[in-house]
Scaffold this active site. Structure first.
Site, PDB file in Angstrom:
ATOM      1  N   GLU A   1      -4.387  -6.782  14.934  1.00  0.00           N
ATOM      2  CA  GLU A   1      -3.933  -5.456  14.521  1.00  0.00           C
ATOM      3  C   GLU A   1      -5.098  -4.467  14.641  1.00  0.00           C
ATOM      4  O   GLU A   1      -4.907  -3.291  14.894  1.00  0.00           O
ATOM      5  CB  GLU A   1      -3.378  -5.494  13.084  1.00  0.00           C
ATOM      6  CG  GLU A   1      -2.320  -4.435  12.845  1.00  0.00           C
ATOM      7  CD  GLU A   1      -1.628  -4.554  11.489  1.00  0.00           C
ATOM      8  OE1 GLU A   1      -2.305  -4.426  10.459  1.00  0.00           O
ATOM      9  OE2 GLU A   1      -0.409  -4.767  11.458  1.00  0.00           O
TER      10      GLU A   1
ATOM     11  N   LYS B   1       9.518  -0.600  13.994  1.00  0.00           N
ATOM     12  CA  LYS B   1      10.078  -0.266  12.675  1.00  0.00           C
ATOM     13  C   LYS B   1      11.080   0.871  12.798  1.00  0.00           C
ATOM     14  O   LYS B   1      12.172   0.820  12.232  1.00  0.00           O
ATOM     15  CB  LYS B   1       8.960   0.210  11.732  1.00  0.00           C
ATOM     16  CG  LYS B   1       8.036  -0.855  11.216  1.00  0.00           C
ATOM     17  CD  LYS B   1       7.099  -0.220  10.192  1.00  0.00           C
ATOM     18  CE  LYS B   1       5.868  -1.060   9.946  1.00  0.00           C
ATOM     19  NZ  LYS B   1       4.867  -0.398   9.114  1.00  0.00           N
TER      20      LYS B   1
ATOM     21  N   LYS C   1       0.846  -1.198   0.000  1.00  0.00           N
ATOM     22  CA  LYS C   1       0.000   0.000   0.000  1.00  0.00           C
ATOM     23  C   LYS C   1       0.886   1.253   0.000  1.00  0.00           C
ATOM     24  O   LYS C   1       0.712   2.151  -0.796  1.00  0.00           O
ATOM     25  CB  LYS C   1      -0.913  -0.025   1.232  1.00  0.00           C
ATOM     26  CG  LYS C   1      -1.837   1.155   1.326  1.00  0.00           C
ATOM     27  CD  LYS C   1      -2.787   0.996   2.487  1.00  0.00           C
ATOM     28  CE  LYS C   1      -3.497   2.309   2.777  1.00  0.00           C
ATOM     29  NZ  LYS C   1      -4.398   2.214   3.918  1.00  0.00           N
TER      30      LYS C   1
ATOM     31  N   GLY D   1      -4.771  -1.929   5.163  1.00  0.00           N
ATOM     32  CA  GLY D   1      -3.901  -3.017   4.708  1.00  0.00           C
ATOM     33  C   GLY D   1      -4.517  -4.384   4.937  1.00  0.00           C
ATOM     34  O   GLY D   1      -4.529  -5.245   4.062  1.00  0.00           O
ATOM     35  N   ARG D   2      -5.058  -4.609   6.135  1.00  0.00           N
ATOM     36  CA  ARG D   2      -5.606  -5.940   6.461  1.00  0.00           C
ATOM     37  C   ARG D   2      -6.978  -6.172   5.844  1.00  0.00           C
ATOM     38  O   ARG D   2      -7.579  -7.224   6.051  1.00  0.00           O
ATOM     39  CB  ARG D   2      -5.608  -6.154   7.977  1.00  0.00           C
ATOM     40  CG  ARG D   2      -6.262  -5.054   8.779  1.00  0.00           C
ATOM     41  CD  ARG D   2      -5.913  -5.162  10.259  1.00  0.00           C
ATOM     42  NE  ARG D   2      -6.371  -4.011  11.042  1.00  0.00           N
ATOM     43  CZ  ARG D   2      -5.690  -2.890  11.183  1.00  0.00           C
ATOM     44  NH1 ARG D   2      -4.520  -2.743  10.584  1.00  0.00           N
ATOM     45  NH2 ARG D   2      -6.159  -1.909  11.932  1.00  0.00           N
TER      46      ARG D   2
ATOM     47  N   HIS E   1      -4.319 -33.804  17.892  1.00  0.00           N
ATOM     48  CA  HIS E   1      -3.190 -34.626  18.326  1.00  0.00           C
ATOM     49  C   HIS E   1      -2.032 -33.796  18.863  1.00  0.00           C
ATOM     50  O   HIS E   1      -0.938 -34.322  19.046  1.00  0.00           O
ATOM     51  CB  HIS E   1      -2.717 -35.526  17.180  1.00  0.00           C
ATOM     52  CG  HIS E   1      -3.744 -36.552  16.814  1.00  0.00           C
ATOM     53  ND1 HIS E   1      -3.807 -37.772  17.432  1.00  0.00           N
ATOM     54  CD2 HIS E   1      -4.773 -36.503  15.931  1.00  0.00           C
ATOM     55  CE1 HIS E   1      -4.831 -38.454  16.927  1.00  0.00           C
ATOM     56  NE2 HIS E   1      -5.425 -37.706  16.022  1.00  0.00           N
TER      57      HIS E   1
ATOM     58  N   GLU F   1      10.621  -4.574   4.403  1.00  0.00           N
ATOM     59  CA  GLU F   1      10.696  -5.987   4.019  1.00  0.00           C
ATOM     60  C   GLU F   1      10.402  -6.142   2.526  1.00  0.00           C
ATOM     61  O   GLU F   1      11.135  -6.804   1.785  1.00  0.00           O
ATOM     62  CB  GLU F   1       9.683  -6.821   4.821  1.00  0.00           C
ATOM     63  CG  GLU F   1       9.980  -6.961   6.293  1.00  0.00           C
ATOM     64  CD  GLU F   1       9.436  -5.812   7.151  1.00  0.00           C
ATOM     65  OE1 GLU F   1       9.123  -4.731   6.587  1.00  0.00           O
ATOM     66  OE2 GLU F   1       9.344  -5.982   8.374  1.00  0.00           O
TER      67      GLU F   1
END
Ligand code: F6P
Length: 547
Positions: free
Chosen positions: A356, A513, A208, A270-271, A387, A214
Site C-alpha cells: 500500500e 470502493k 481511523k 492507517g498502516r 514443504h 466493512e
C-alpha cells in the site's frame, strides 16, 4: 524532500555498469573471494536482532554505489523531515508522525502550533486506565458480568497490525480472549459471535475514518444484536463499545460514549497505526506495560535509523539491497519466512505496509516512473513453506530475494524442536545460496534407459544463487517485535524516498470502493443493468436472475 529521479543519478549509472559485470556471478565465488564476508556484511541491533546479509549478490562496490544513491536522493534530509513533522505526505497534505507515538524522550512536537506529544500522552493514559479496569474485572457488561472477550472490528491497518502483534506475542497474553473481525462477508462476524457471550464482550470499533464500509457494517450488525434484547438499554452501549478513531464526530453519531472514545490523529497513517489507540486490542491482550515495551523497541529502532551512518543502518541497507534486486535483477517479488509459529501473520501484515505504501506508478514530479517501485510481498511460516513452495525457490526460474526470521530462544522449549527448527533455517539459507554440486558419474540402478541413466542427475541440480537475509532474534518479546516492525517501516520509507514516490497515500484503493457503492445501488434496484460495460452488466444480471 528532494524529488530526484533515481535513474538519472550518477550512482544509478554506476550501479548499472557494475550490475553488468556481476549479474551472472555466483554467490559461491563471492564467498571464495572474500573470507570476511560474514563479518563485513552482518550487523547487530543491541545484541537482540542480528542480521546476516552476506548471502546477497553484492560486493563492497555494490554497497558503496547503493549508499551513494541514497545520499544523492537526499535520504538523510527526508528522514529528518519525517521525524520533524514536515508535511511529507504531500498528496494528502499531512505530516507523517507515527514515530511520535513511541517517543520516549517526550520531545514536544508541534503541528500548526499545537503540541501533539501531549495528546499522545493523554491517549496512552486513557488506554492504560481503561485496560486496567477491564483486565482487573472491574468493568461490567449490561447484565453485571465481568468482561471475558474483546472483539476488534476493523480492516486494513485497523486490523492487520494488532492481529499480527497479538498473535506474535501469544505467550504474553492475559485472561482476555481477543478476537478480530475484518471481513465484510457475514460469515466472519457469524463465526466470532458463536464463540462469545455478548453480555461479557467489549467491541472495539477500530477505524481511523469511521466510515469504512466493512467496519461500519460489522459494527452496526453487533449494535443491532444488543438492541434486540428487551432488557438492554441504549445507555448500556457504553458498557460494550469502545471507539478507536481519528473521527470524533462520526464516533459520537454512532452512539459511542465520549469516555469510550480513544483518539488518534490524521498524521498517523492507517498502516502505521498499531502504535496508536488502534493498538488497544494489543494493550488489552498483553497489558499496558508490555505495550510500552513494544513502543520502546520501536523507539530504539527509530533512533538507530535516525542516527546510524548508512553503512551501518539496518533499514537503509535493507531498502538498498531490495532496490538492487527489484530494479537491476528485475526480481519482482520479495518473500518473508518466519520460523516462529506465533508470527504466522507477519508476512500478511507486511504486505499492506509495503504494497500500500510503495505500490505507486507516479513519481514526486507528476511523471509516470520508468523503473520498478514496490515489490510483490508474500511469505509464510518457516518449515511449512519448505514443504509447499520452496521447490520453486530451489529449482524454478525466478529470482526471489527472501528474509528469514527466527528467534534464538523459543518460548516453548519442548523436546528438541527448536534446535531442529534452527537447523532447517540454516540449511535453507545455505542451500538457496550455494545450491549443490552433483557427481555426474554417480551410478543409478533404477533406470534402464541409457540416456536417462547418464543425464538424470541434472534434475537433482539446485543452482543456488538465491539471495537471503537472515535475522536471528534473541527472543520474540514485545521489545524485539516493536524494533523489528519499526525496522520494516523504515525500510519501506527509505525505498519510497529513493524511488521518488509518495509512500503515504493509497488513492488506488478508493476506485474499487466507489464503484462498489454505485453497484450496490444498482443491485438494490433489481432492474436489468445496462449502465456499465457488458461484462459487469452481464454479471449483475446473471446474479439477479439467480437470486
Ligand atoms: O482501504 C485502505 C485503507 O484506507 C487503509 O489504508 C486503512 O488501513 C484501511 O483502509 C482502514 O481504514 P479505516 O481505519 O479508516 O477504517
Amino acid at each position: 524532500m528532494k524529488n530526484i529521479n533515481p535513474i538519472f543519478t550518477k550512482s544509478w549509472k554506476k550501479l548499472y555498469k557494475h550490475f553488468l559485470v556481476i549479474k551472472d556471478k555466483h554467490m559461491k565465488d563471492f564467498f571464495l573471494e572474500d573470507v570476511n564476508r560474514f563479518k563485513k556484511f552482518s550487523l547487530s541491533f543491541k545484541d537482540l536482532i542480528f542480521l546476516d546479509f552476506s548471502k546477497n549478490r553484492i560486493t563492497d562496490k555494490t554497497l558503496t554505489y547503493l549508499i551513494n544513491l541514497a545520499k544523492e536522493c537526499g535520504l538523510k534530509n527526508s528522514i529528518l523531515s519525517m521525524f520533524n513533522g514536515k508535511f511529507i505526505n504531500v498528496t494528502e497534505n499531512k505530516p507523517v508522525l507515527h514515530t511520535v507515538l513511541r517517543n520516549f524522550d517526550k520531545k514536544n512536537i508541534f503541528i500548526n502550533g499545537k503540541n501533539i506529544s501531549k495528546k499522545v500522552f493523554q491517549s496512552l493514559k486513557k488506554m492504560k486506565n481503561i485496560s486496567n479496569f477491564i483486565i482487573n474485572k472491574k468493568w461490567r457488561g449490561y447484565t453485571g458480568k465481568y468482561i471475558t472477550d474483546i472483539v476488534n472490528i476493523g480492516i486494513g491497518g485497523s486490523d492487520l497490525g494488532p492481529l499480527m502483534v497479538t498473535e506474535s506475542l501469544t505467550p504474553y497474553k492475559n485472561r482476555l480472549k481477543v478476537h478480530f473481525v475484518s471481513n465484510l462477508d457475514g460469515s466472519h462476524i457469524f463465526q466470532i459471535l458463536k464463540k462469545i457471550n455478548l453480555e461479557s464482550t467489549i467491541f472495539l470499533i477500530s477505524s481511523k475514518t469511521f466510515t469504512t464500509q466493512e467496519t461500519m457494517t460489522n459494527a452496526k450488525t453487533v449494535k443491532k444484536l444488543f438492541l434486540k434484547n428487551s432488557n438492554f438499554l441504549k445507555s448500556d452501549l457504553s458498557k460494550h463499545f469502545i471507539a478507536l478513531s481519528a473521527n470524533k464526530n462520526k464516533v459520537m453519531k454512532f452512539g459511542i460514549d465520549k469516555k469510550n472514545f480513544i483518539p488518534f490523529w490524521d498524521w498517523v497513517g492507517g498502516r502505521y497505526s498499531l502504535w496508536s489507540s488502534i493498538g488497544f486490542s494489543i494493550v488489552l491482550s498483553i497489558g499496558y506495560d508490555n505495550f510500552s515495551l513494544l513502543l520502546e523497541g520501536a523507539y530504539d529502532m527509530d533512533n538507530h535509523f535516525l542516527n546510524s551512518p548508512f553503512k551501518k543502518n539496518i533499514p537503509v541497507l535493507l531498502a538498498l539491497i531490495s532496490i538492487w534486486y527489484n530494479n537491476f535483477f528485475k526480481s519482482q517479488t520479495e518473500a518473508i519466512y518466519t520460523y516462529d509459529q506465533y508470527m504466522h501473520k507477519f508476512s500478511s501484515y507486511l504486505q499492506q505496509l509495503y504494497m500500500e505504501s510503495n505500490g505507486k506508478r507516479i513519481d514526486r514530479n507528476f511523471n509516470v516512473v520508468s523503473f520498478q517501485t514496490g515489490s510483490i510481498i508474500w511469505g509464510e511460516n518457516g518449515t511449512n513453506s519448505q514443504h509447499s513452495f520452496f521447490q520453486l525457490l530451489h529449482q524454478g526460474t525466478k529470482l526471489i530475494p527472501s528474509d528469514f526470521i527466527i528467534p534464538i530462544h523459543t518460548h516453548n522449549n519442548i523436546n528438541n524442536h527448536h534446535i531442529k527448527l534452527i537447523s532447517h533455517f540454516f540449511a535453507q539459507t545455505k542451500a538457496l545460496a550455494f545450491g549443490n554440486s552433483l557427481n555426474k558419474n554417480s551410478k543409478n540402478k533404477i533406470f534402464k534407459n541409457k540416456e536417462i541413466k547418464k543425464k538424470f542427475f541434472i534434475y537433482k541440480e539446485c543452482p543456488g544463487n538465491q539471495p537471503t537475509n537472515s535475522f536471528l532474534i534473541d527472543k520474540i518479546t514485545p521489545y524485539t517485535l516493536g524494533a523489528l516492525i519499526a525496522m520494516y517501516e523504515h525500510k519501506v520509507f527509505s525505498q519510497g524516498v529513493i524511488l521518488n514516490i509518495f509512500s503515504f497515500d493509497q488513492w488506488g484503493v478508493e476506485l474499487g470502493k466507489n464503484i462498489a457503492k454505485d453497484i450496490l445501488l444498482t443491485l438494490k434496484k433489481k432492474n436489468i443493468s445496462n449502465k456499465y460495460d457488458c461484462s459487469t452488466n452481464g454479471l449483475i444480471n446473471f446474479y439477479n436472475s439467480k437470486k
